[in-house]
Scaffold this active site. Structure first.
Site, short mmCIF file in Angstrom:
data_model
loop_
_atom_site.label_atom_id
_atom_site.label_comp_id
_atom_site.label_asym_id
_atom_site.label_seq_id
_atom_site.Cartn_x
_atom_site.Cartn_y
_atom_site.Cartn_z
N TYR A 101 65.99 24.57 19.70
CA TYR A 101 65.04 25.64 20.03
C TYR A 101 65.54 26.48 21.21
O TYR A 101 64.76 26.96 22.03
CB TYR A 101 63.64 25.06 20.30
N CYS A 133 62.46 40.79 33.53
CA CYS A 133 61.34 41.24 34.35
C CYS A 133 60.05 40.53 33.95
O CYS A 133 59.14 41.11 33.34
CB CYS A 133 61.21 42.76 34.27
N GLY A 168 59.28 14.25 15.14
CA GLY A 168 58.57 14.01 16.39
C GLY A 168 59.31 13.01 17.25
O GLY A 168 58.73 12.41 18.14
N TYR A 215 56.92 26.32 26.87
CA TYR A 215 56.37 24.96 26.74
C TYR A 215 56.28 24.25 28.08
O TYR A 215 56.00 23.05 28.12
CB TYR A 215 57.26 24.10 25.84
N PRO A 217 64.05 15.39 11.19
CA PRO A 217 64.25 15.59 12.62
C PRO A 217 64.97 16.90 12.93
O PRO A 217 65.85 17.32 12.17
CB PRO A 217 65.16 14.41 13.00
C1 LIG Z 1 59.64 21.70 13.43
C2 LIG Z 1 59.49 20.75 12.34
C3 LIG Z 1 60.23 19.58 12.33
C4 LIG Z 1 61.19 19.18 13.44
O1 LIG Z 1 60.54 18.80 14.60
P1 LIG Z 1 61.38 18.22 15.84
O2 LIG Z 1 60.38 17.94 16.88
O3 LIG Z 1 62.36 19.28 16.25
O4 LIG Z 1 62.10 17.02 15.39
C5 LIG Z 1 60.08 18.75 11.25
N1 LIG Z 1 59.23 19.06 10.23
C6 LIG Z 1 58.51 20.19 10.21
C7 LIG Z 1 57.63 20.47 9.06
C8 LIG Z 1 58.60 21.07 11.27
O5 LIG Z 1 57.85 22.18 11.25
#
Ligand SMILES: *Cc1c(COP(=O)(O)O)cnc(C)c1O
Length: 403
Positions: free
Chosen positions: A356, A328, A218, A302, A260
């Protein structure tokens, strides 16, 4: 990577093309790792963000492990050279067969619901260690689509069910070696993070065989100027301190893990696209490029902001545009952006496209996925070929009577 190097890449490999600067990936990895010193934090890179084998190998060299969310991601990790014990499998809503497969591959298993925990205990007792994904019900992150720790979230086992987790693990004599939480993307506030952590510390006292606590991810990155980003030095220091105090209370040093994705690979990546048309309508000047939401979904999915730059006419007079794709759908990369004057065939760079980006790309409108190029050791390397027409129908099966 300079603009002229990017233009050379666009020239040599065509567009649209994803370009990743390996040195930025390495820098981000180490910045995050060092933020928690003196702790030797273990970072499991969440490969769903970007899974090209060369990115995986670069991170492996730096000492990373992997966080996988499907058996296929595990296989990609093993193929890249990771050892099973460097991979954590954090699935959600998968069949028990897939858990079995992962156990056979020898990776760490993170269990995210009570039924699965009971099945796991029944089948493996204490012969296979596991980790438990706890949902602490901390509301983190700005956007409810990327916040996964709240009360309505499908992820994890509720902290309120701790008693039953303990009951099951004692009954089956399970080897619980880790507790995990991942409250969602875009955590900018150390105190929110620590509130979740303190719940995990408390829960940890119920399990005596722990090896690690995993605080998920996060970590926010800046997408536009003025964005609030994770102040990783401050957060790292606060978390390291609170973790060391916890270890004292627990009576033994545990490992601190994170997983991460975005933080490691977002900034290393750019999507290079070419301008097909500049189209003045009654209300807007559109720049139409040879890519779209099929290649970079984040703006549409998003409502994400990605900086866009005209790298082939950087000194042109600034003008206001909406940059759109060729799919389209309303398919917009950015509304009302000031760009140096855009002409047909100008090359635009869409920034922060490493995470992503490619992994969420698709073939909608029967368009081909882009190539991927890595800037590594001072030169460009093609790391994934552009798709060809054949890739669109490779798995189709024709009914003879219809031919
Ligand atoms: C997607 C995910 C992450 C990575 O999240 P980021 O926001 O890209 O850092 C970490 N752990 C789990 C379990 C996830 O599903």
């Amino acid at each position: 990577m300079t603009n002229s190097e990017l233009l050379e890449i666009a020239n040599e490999y065509g567009t649209p093309t994803y370009v990743y600067d390996a040195s930025i990936t390495i820098e981000q990895y180490n910045k995050l790792h060092n933020a928690f010193s003196p702790l030797d934090v273990k970072l499991h890179y969440a490969l769903k963000a970007l899974n090209n084998v060369n990115i995986l190998r670069i991170l492996k060299k730096e000492g990373a492990g992997l966080d996988a969310v499907s058996v296929q991601e595990i296989m990609l990790g093993l193929r890249a050279g990771f050892e099973p014990h460097d991979i954590m499998y954090t699935p959600n809503c998968v069949s028990f067969d897939e858990i079995r497969e992962a156990v056979e591959l020898g990776v760490y298993i993170n269990i995210d619901n009570l039924n699965m925990l009971e099945k796991f205990g029944n089948e493996y007792g204490n012969s296979v260690p596991c980790c438990i994904r706890i949902n602490p019900h901390i509301m983190a992150g700005g956007n409810s689509n990327i916040s996964v720790g709240h009360i309505d979230s499908k992820f994890g086992i509720s902290i309120h069910q701790l008693r039953h987790i303990v009951r099951l693990s004692e009954h089956f004599d399970m080897n619980i070696i880790g507790l995990h939480m991942h409250t969602g993307s875009d955590i900018i506030d150390a105190d929110v993070f620590l509130r979740g952590a303190s719940l995990l510390y408390e829960a940890a006292q119920e399990f005596r065989d722990l090896k690690f606590l995993d605080f998920g991810s996060g970590f926010k990155v800046g997408y536009k100027e003025g964005d609030i980003v994770t102040d990783i030095e401050t957060i790292g220091k606060k978390i390291a301190e609170s973790f060391q105090e916890f270890c004292k209370r627990y009576g033994r040093d545990l490992e601190l893990w994170f997983e991460p994705g975005k933080y490691i690979v977002s900034e290393c990546g750019k999507l290079l696209v070419k301008t097909n048309v500049v189209k003045q309508t009654t209300s807007t000047v559109f720049v139409g490029v040879n890519s779209g939401q099929n290649h970079l979904l984040r703006p549409m999915f998003y409502n994400a902001y990605h900086e866009i730059e005209n790298i082939s006419n950087p000194n042109g007079e600034k003008r206001l545009y909406s940059i759109v794709g060729n799919i389209c759908e309303s398919d917009t990369f950015g509304y009302d952006r000031l760009l140096a004057e855009v002409r047909e065939n100008d090359i635009l760079a869409i920034h922060n496209a490493g995470a992503y980006g490619f992994t969420m790309s698709n073939q909608y409108n029967a368009r081909l996925r882009p190539a991927e190029v890595m800037w590594f050791n001072g030169k460009a390397h093609l790391i994934r070929k552009r798709e060809t027409l054949e890739d669109l129908y490779r798995n189709e099966v024709e009914i003879p009577e219809l031919v």
